[in-house]
Structure formats: structure tokens, C-alpha cells
Design a protein around this motif. Structure first.
Motif, PDB file in Angstrom:
ATOM      1  N   VAL A 194       0.839  -1.210   0.000  1.00  0.00           N
ATOM      2  CA  VAL A 194       0.000   0.000   0.000  1.00  0.00           C
ATOM      3  C   VAL A 194       0.872   1.258   0.000  1.00  0.00           C
ATOM      4  O   VAL A 194       0.603   2.218  -0.724  1.00  0.00           O
ATOM      5  N   SER A 195       1.942   1.238   0.808  1.00  0.00           N
ATOM      6  CA  SER A 195       2.843   2.397   0.876  1.00  0.00           C
ATOM      7  C   SER A 195       3.482   2.684  -0.475  1.00  0.00           C
ATOM      8  O   SER A 195       3.572   3.839  -0.904  1.00  0.00           O
ATOM      9  N   TYR A 196       3.917   1.616  -1.163  1.00  0.00           N
ATOM     10  CA  TYR A 196       4.566   1.821  -2.453  1.00  0.00           C
ATOM     11  C   TYR A 196       3.578   2.226  -3.541  1.00  0.00           C
ATOM     12  O   TYR A 196       3.968   2.862  -4.531  1.00  0.00           O
ATOM     13  N   VAL A 197       2.312   1.862  -3.382  1.00  0.00           N
ATOM     14  CA  VAL A 197       1.291   2.358  -4.315  1.00  0.00           C
ATOM     15  C   VAL A 197       1.206   3.884  -4.202  1.00  0.00           C
ATOM     16  O   VAL A 197       1.187   4.593  -5.224  1.00  0.00           O
ATOM     17  N   TYR A 198       1.186   4.389  -2.956  1.00  0.00           N
ATOM     18  CA  TYR A 198       1.167   5.835  -2.739  1.00  0.00           C
ATOM     19  C   TYR A 198       2.453   6.478  -3.244  1.00  0.00           C
ATOM     20  O   TYR A 198       2.426   7.553  -3.860  1.00  0.00           O
ATOM     21  N   ILE A 199       3.593   5.831  -2.967  1.00  0.00           N
ATOM     22  CA  ILE A 199       4.884   6.381  -3.394  1.00  0.00           C
ATOM     23  C   ILE A 199       4.954   6.483  -4.914  1.00  0.00           C
ATOM     24  O   ILE A 199       5.365   7.517  -5.480  1.00  0.00           O
ATOM     25  N   ILE A 200       4.566   5.410  -5.611  1.00  0.00           N
ATOM     26  CA  ILE A 200       4.599   5.410  -7.080  1.00  0.00           C
ATOM     27  C   ILE A 200       3.636   6.462  -7.643  1.00  0.00           C
ATOM     28  O   ILE A 200       3.939   7.141  -8.631  1.00  0.00           O
ATOM     29  N   PHE A 201       2.481   6.608  -6.992  1.00  0.00           N
ATOM     30  CA  PHE A 201       1.512   7.627  -7.429  1.00  0.00           C
ATOM     31  C   PHE A 201       2.122   9.024  -7.324  1.00  0.00           C
ATOM     32  O   PHE A 201       1.979   9.851  -8.244  1.00  0.00           O
ATOM     33  N   ILE A 202       2.847   9.299  -6.233  1.00  0.00           N
ATOM     34  CA  ILE A 202       3.498  10.603  -6.059  1.00  0.00           C
ATOM     35  C   ILE A 202       4.611  10.792  -7.078  1.00  0.00           C
ATOM     36  O   ILE A 202       4.791  11.883  -7.648  1.00  0.00           O
ATOM     37  N   ILE A 203       5.370   9.718  -7.336  1.00  0.00           N
ATOM     38  CA  ILE A 203       6.483   9.810  -8.283  1.00  0.00           C
ATOM     39  C   ILE A 203       5.977  10.166  -9.682  1.00  0.00           C
ATOM     40  O   ILE A 203       6.575  10.987 -10.391  1.00  0.00           O
TER      41      ILE A 203
END
Length: 315
Positions: A216-225
Motif C-alpha cells: 500500500v505504501s509503495y502504491v502511494y509512493i509510485i503515485f506521487i512519483i
């Protein structure tokens, strides 16, 4: 199939890797080299983080704790494995087997929790950069680390005590190179339901849930990237978490292959090979992944090596 001896056994023979005699010494020296490189690589990271003020930040403090866990895991598994390779097996007491199982589970459980905490650190750094220094202060950092260690010890202690009360009926021979859960339960003539139930709950709490949090955290991180307009900016931001993501993929990938993939038709040789990935290989490559991808760590390591060489030549 060999019948179980109904007398309670106190000694266990680990068959080890069962390598052909012609390559025994080659396998021994490869494993010995891996062990030495694992200890040196992880000790180097711990030393750099401890003595360099520039590395006194949450990301590097977490990394030093990951290195400490890798040292514990390698030291818990490899010395006895090396002995078993040379002697074509190793005989240990049941208490020593339980002790090895305990430290193995503590190091694995702590690493799962620590990788989750490291993911949260990357999430705050990328998704909330202006609040990073306020949220991820040193006090919170060490609170998280201590919580990972203490929580891991407590939850692993429960099934370990339950396993220690099982009555072992034999055969005393275990076809593995360390005391994992399944080989121990194969020796038991007691009902293993309670142990399996406890271990299932622990795996769900310390492996499955942390892995879900990481995803879930990396989904948010990738979305921000992807919201960053420039490609250069995207690469720069992604590089700050690429090492952690690589370690997570290798670590959880090997665990899934060993414990979650059905073993029907799968030989113990394949199981032992997969077990080598996260007990022997992962502690070796973790410091390599982080050091090779981090310019600051490479520069600091190069300074230490040059300093040692300078002192050597002066003598």
C-alpha cells in the motif's frame, strides 16, 4: 517408511545439504567465503553509521539495524551448516535445535517488521517531504527499532515454548541444514495443531500484514512519483527507495517460494536450495545492494579502506 521410535529423543541429526563428495570442499569454501563476506559487509555498514555523523539519520540507522539482523541470521545458520557440509551431517541436542529455531524466527520476524518501518520512512520522505524532519525524528526512529526487536522476541517466544514441550518420537534424522519448523514437527508424536495455529497467527501478524502495508505504501509512493513532471526528477526520487524495494522483493519472494507455494512433488533439495536464498544469500546481498546504490556509503567506505591502506604502508 521408517517407523517412529516412541521413546522421547534428545539428540537430532541434521543431514545438511548432502552435496556430492567430489565437491564437498568447494561447497564448504564457498559457504565460508559467503559467511566472511556477510559479516564484513554488514559490520562495515554498522561501523560507518555508528562513527560518521553524516549517517545519523533514520534511513541509515534503520539500515544498521538491518545489518545487525543479517549478522545474527548468518551466524545462527552458517557455522553449523559448514560443520554439516564437512562431516556429512551434524548432531545437535534438541535444546540447541530449539535455540537455533528461536533466533532464526526472531531475526526473520524482526527483519519483516524493520522492512515495514523502513518503508514508512521512505513513504514520509517522498510523500511528505516538508514534514519529514518533524515526523521521523531520532526518538521515533529508536522507538520503532526497539518495538520491532521486543515484539519479535515476544511473539516468537510463544510457539517456541510450545514446541519445546512436544514429545519427539523420532526418527531423529532431519533432512535439512537447520532447525526449521516443518522438520521439527516431523519428529513429533504430539498433536501439532496448537503449534501450527500459533505459527499461522504469527505469520499473518508479522509477515502478511507488514507485506500488505509495504505494498500500500509503495502504491502511494509510485503515485506521487508519477506526479513529478520531469523524468530526471522521477528517477532521482525513485532512487531513494529502489534499494529498499529490491531487498523487499528478494526477501519476500524467497519466503513465499519456501512457505506459501505448495510442496506437492517438490523435493527437499529444492526446498533447501530456496531456504539458502533467505538464510544465506540475502544477508550477503543486502549490504551490497545498499552500498552499491548509495554514493555516500561508497565514499565513506572508500575513505576507510584508503585510511587502512595508508596505515599499513606506514608500518
Amino acid at each position: 517408511m521408517e517407523e517412529k521410535n516412541m521413546s522421547n529423543i534428545t539428540m537430532i541429526q541434521l543431514l545438511g545439504l548432502q552435496t556430492p563428495h567430489s565437491i564437498t570442499f568447494l561447497i564448504f569454501f564457498i559457504l565460508l567465503l559467503i559467511y566472511c563476506m556477510t559479516i564484513c559487509g554488514n559490520l562495515l555498514i554498522i561501523t560507518l553509521v555508528s562513527y560518521s555523523k553524516s549517517f545519523h539519520s533514520p534511513m541509515y540507522i534503520f539500515l544498521s539495524q538491518l545489518s545487525a539482523l543479517d549478522i545474527i541470521l548468518a551466524t545462527n545458520i552458517l557455522p553449523n551448516t559448514l560443520h554439516a557440509v564437512l562431516m556429512k551431517g551434524s548432531i545437535i541436542s534438541f535444546s540447541d535445535c530449539i535455540t537455533q529455531f528461536f533466533f532464526f524466527c526472531v531475526s526473520e520476524g524482526s527483519e519483516c517488521l524493520l522492512l515495514t518501518v523502513m518503508c514508512y520512512d521512505r513513504y514520509v520522505a517522498i510523500c511528505k517531504p516538508l514534514q519529514y524532519t518533524v515526523i521521523m525524528n531520532v526518538q521515533l526512529c529508536w522507538t520503532m527499532i526497539i518495538t520491532c526487536w521486543v515484539l519479535s522476541v515476544i511473539i516468537v517466544l510463544i510457539p517456541t515454548l510450545t514446541i519445546s514441550k512436544l514429545k519427539l518420537c523420532g526418527p531423529y534424522i532431519v533432512d535439512h541444514f537447520f532447525c526449521d519448523l516443518e522438520p521439527i514437527l516431523q519428529l513429533s508424536c504430539s498433536d501439532p495443531f496448537i503449534v501450527i495455529f500459533e505459527v499461522t497467527l504469527i505469520i499473518f501478524g508479522s509477515v502478511v500484514i507488514p507485506f500488505f502495508i509495504i505494498i500500500v505504501s509503495y502504491v502511494y509512493i509510485i503515485f506521487i512519483i508519477f506526479k513529478i513532471p520531469s523524468i530526471t526528477g522521477r528517477k532521482k526520487v525513485f532512487s531513494t527507495c529502489s534499494s529498499h524495494l529490491t531487498v523487499v522483493c528478494i526477501y519476500y519472494g524467497s519466503i513465499v517460494c519456501v512457505y506459501l507455494v505448495p510442496r506437492r512433488g517438490q523435493s527437499w533439495n529444492i526446498t533447501k536450495f530456496l531456504s539458502l536464498l533467505y538464510t544465506v544469500v540475502t544477508p550477503l546481498i543486502n549490504p551490497m545492494i545498499y552500498s552499491l546504490r548509495n554514493k555516500d556509503l561508497k565514499k565513506a567506505a572508500a575513505k576507510i579502506i584508503n585510511h587502512c591502506q595508508h596505515l599499513h604502508f606506514r608500518k
